[in-house]
Design a protein around this motif. Structure first.
Motif: not given
Length: 594
Positions: A264-282
């Motif tokens: 699951i990912s969320h963008k609290p602001v336009d320039w920031l994305t927070v992702t949690g779980g099992r995801f691709g190489n960030p």
């Protein structure tokens, strides 16, 4: 004379006839309107819109609850339209009556006249509004999908590969499969109680024309403008984190499917994305350090901010990645349980992307990776002969390994005083080095002869590498078990390792072929010293995966159709230190993406 004055003149007679005719017509309109009003309680005739909605409900295109609501609205509008027509008819009659000399008495209702043009305009506006709503929400057009389905997409890819591996005839034939040794109850290193060899890797017999395949299927949802989620399945022969390739054959048995991503990912602001779980190489990285198939568990925060001129942007990533947790119930046959021991990767990266002009673009990033608590530790003395359920540092052996890292024995096994020479000594191995990495990645895209030329460079340094520290960690009862020179000695003076790695690569043409006729060719060179990084996470093809490898690679791709391309790759690699181990790999594959 008075009577004669009341007789109309000859010229006035036609006027009276016209008035009488108008009065008659007006009376007919009033009678018709009155009759229609008397039947207002009857159900209105079904309009085309009502019939359309009924048809959509019956066919299943329109949900029943939504359809019934729209049906009620359409019937209401149809009734209103009929009432408007009645009012218009009354207004026409009233106008005709007035024109014919009729007068409305007190208490009569004066209905304003609504022309045919206005009525048609009202009807067209209502119809346009309803159809626009139907199109936007996707519930009336038979070829449209519901709105919620537009927020979900399905993506996947399939790869079919023919692979051949060739081994030099002078390769060492005593390459231990350390990953296999760490499974089960350990390998007994006492020659008095065990004469069998540990699991040995194939290093001399070629493997030709292995057919292998990979399939991945993901479902991704835009929950809102700022929140997304995804789940992806992938093939794979085992639980390896660095490969989703499945070897075909096996008696035509069915192939395994693994849960490859869930995030699951969320963008609290336009320039920031927070992702949690099992995801691709960030992180921006190469397969020298992280395999292209590697996914990360945990949480990552990524930022990307364009600066004023918008040709320059800054980006970065912070990652908290759990690598392994010790068992909650270890030792399983003991009342005294061990404390929690967790292994972590802390990653931080910052970089910039600069579009110099239409033909030149530079991208670079500097990262720091701290692998916490992954090094092996010598245990407290453990009396396995007396029934001890394992040793205190068994948890420190890696959950997954390839090959190349310097390894040490983990268990300090107490000898049976009644039979010291005959005491079994089952051992595990762990990583002897610490790992705190500096990772520098650079990329330059430019144009040469009308085609794109991409130059990539990657340098990795393990700042925690220290040969003396490695031997000190192994302790007096522990031992370093690999990465010695070809002479056969096993002392500290014979030890060979290092903490640096680098790669250079040039790609000419389309880096990622997509349209028919797209192509590219590439060439590169790698060198990875044994303890430059943990060997469990990088490319599994180059030198069979892991570290202590150097060599070159050539390749090319050609798209034979949209989203379908052919790739050929030749890799020639050998050891950096230690006994000879040369591996050449040829891969020919078809790829499809959807």
């Amino acid at each position: 004379m008075n009577h004669l004055q009341n007789i109309p003149s000859r010229g006035a007679l036609p006027t009276l006839r016209k008035c009488a005719l108008a009065a008659a017509v007006a009376s007919a309109f009033v009678f018709a309107a009155t009759g229609a009003a008397a039947q207002s309680g009857a159900a209105p005739a079904e309009t085309a819109m009502v019939k359309l909605i009924r048809g959509l409900i019956q066919s299943g295109t329109l949900a029943k609850d939504v359809g019934e609501a729209l049906l009620a609205q359409a019937q209401t509008e149809a009734l209103a339209a009929q009432q408007t027509q009645r009012m218009a008819a009354s207004a026409t009659a009233a106008s005709a009556a007035t024109a014919g000399g009729l007068r409305l008495e007190a208490g009569d209702v004066r209905v304003p006249y609504i022309s045919q043009t206005v009525r048609e305009q009202i009807r067209d506006e209502v119809k346009a509004q309803v159809m626009a709503q139907a199109k936007d929400e996707g519930w009336a057009a038979p070829n449209e999908t519901p709105e919620w389905s537009k927020r979900i997409r399905v993506e996947g890819d399939v790869r079919v590969r023919n692979e051949s591996r060739g081994y030099a005839s002078n390769n060492s034939n005593i390459e231990v499969n350390w990953s296999e040794l760490n499974k089960g109850s350990g390998y007994d290193v006492n020659p008095n109680t065990n004469l069998s060899l540990p699991s040995i890797l194939n290093t001399q017999k070629d493997r030709r024309n292995l057919f292998r395949a990979r399939a991945r299927l993901g479902v991704f949802a835009d929950l809102s403008e700022n929140t997304k989620a995804g789940v992806r399945l992938a093939s794979g022969s085992d639980e390896s984190p660095v490969s989703t390739t499945q070897t075909l054959g096996g008696g035509l048995s069915k192939k395994s499917v693994w849960l490859d991503q869930m995030w699951i990912s969320h963008k609290p602001v336009d320039w920031l994305t927070v992702t949690g779980g099992r995801f691709g190489n960030p992180f921006m990285s190469s397969d020298v350090l992280f395999s292209n198939d590697l996914n990360f568990d945990g949480i990552a925060a990524q930022f990307d901010k364009k600066l004023g001129n918008k040709d320059l942007s800054l980006f970065g990533t912070l990652g908290l990645i759990p690598l392994e947790y010790s068992s909650d119930n270890s030792p399983s046959r003991s009342q005294d349980k061990m404390k929690s021991e967790n292994k972590w990767l802390f990653g931080a990266q910052i970089g910039a992307d600069w579009k110099i002009n239409d033909d030149n673009r530079v991208r670079g990033a500097l990262a720091y990776y701290n692998f916490r608590n992954i090094s092996g530790q010598v245990s407290q003395p453990c009396a396995l002969y007396a029934g001890a359920d394992g040793c205190s540092t068994d948890w420190s052996r890696p959950a997954f390994m390839q090959k190349g890292n310097t390894l040490m024995l983990l268990r300090d096994i107490s000898l049976d005083p009644l039979n010291p020479a005959g005491t079994p000594q089952p051992q595990y191995v762990g990583l002897a080095s610490r790992f705190r990495l500096i990772d520098l990645n650079l990329r330059w895209d430019t144009a040469v002869a009308g085609n794109n030329l991409r130059l990539d460079a990657n340098f990795v340094k393990n700042t925690a590498y220290d040969a003396k520290d490695i031997w000190s960690r192994a302790g007096t009862r522990g031992a370093i078990v690999n990465n010695f020179g070809p002479g056969g000695g096993t002392s500290q003076s014979d030890f060979k390792s290092g903490g640096n790695a680098y790669q250079i690569q040039a790609t000419y043409g389309k880096p990622a072929p997509a349209a028919r006729g797209d192509w590219n060719v590439l060439a590169g060179y790698k060198r990875i010293e044994p303890d430059a990084m943990p060997d469990g996470y990088n490319d599994s093809t180059f030198h069979g995966g892991g570290t202590n490898a150097r060599g070159y690679f050539l390749g090319g791709s050609y798209a034979i159709d949209k989203n379908m391309w052919f790739t050929g790759r030749w890799i020639s690699a050998k050891e950096v230190y230690g006994p000879p181990l040369s591996i050449d790999t040829l891969q020919l594959e078809f790829n499809a993406r959807f």
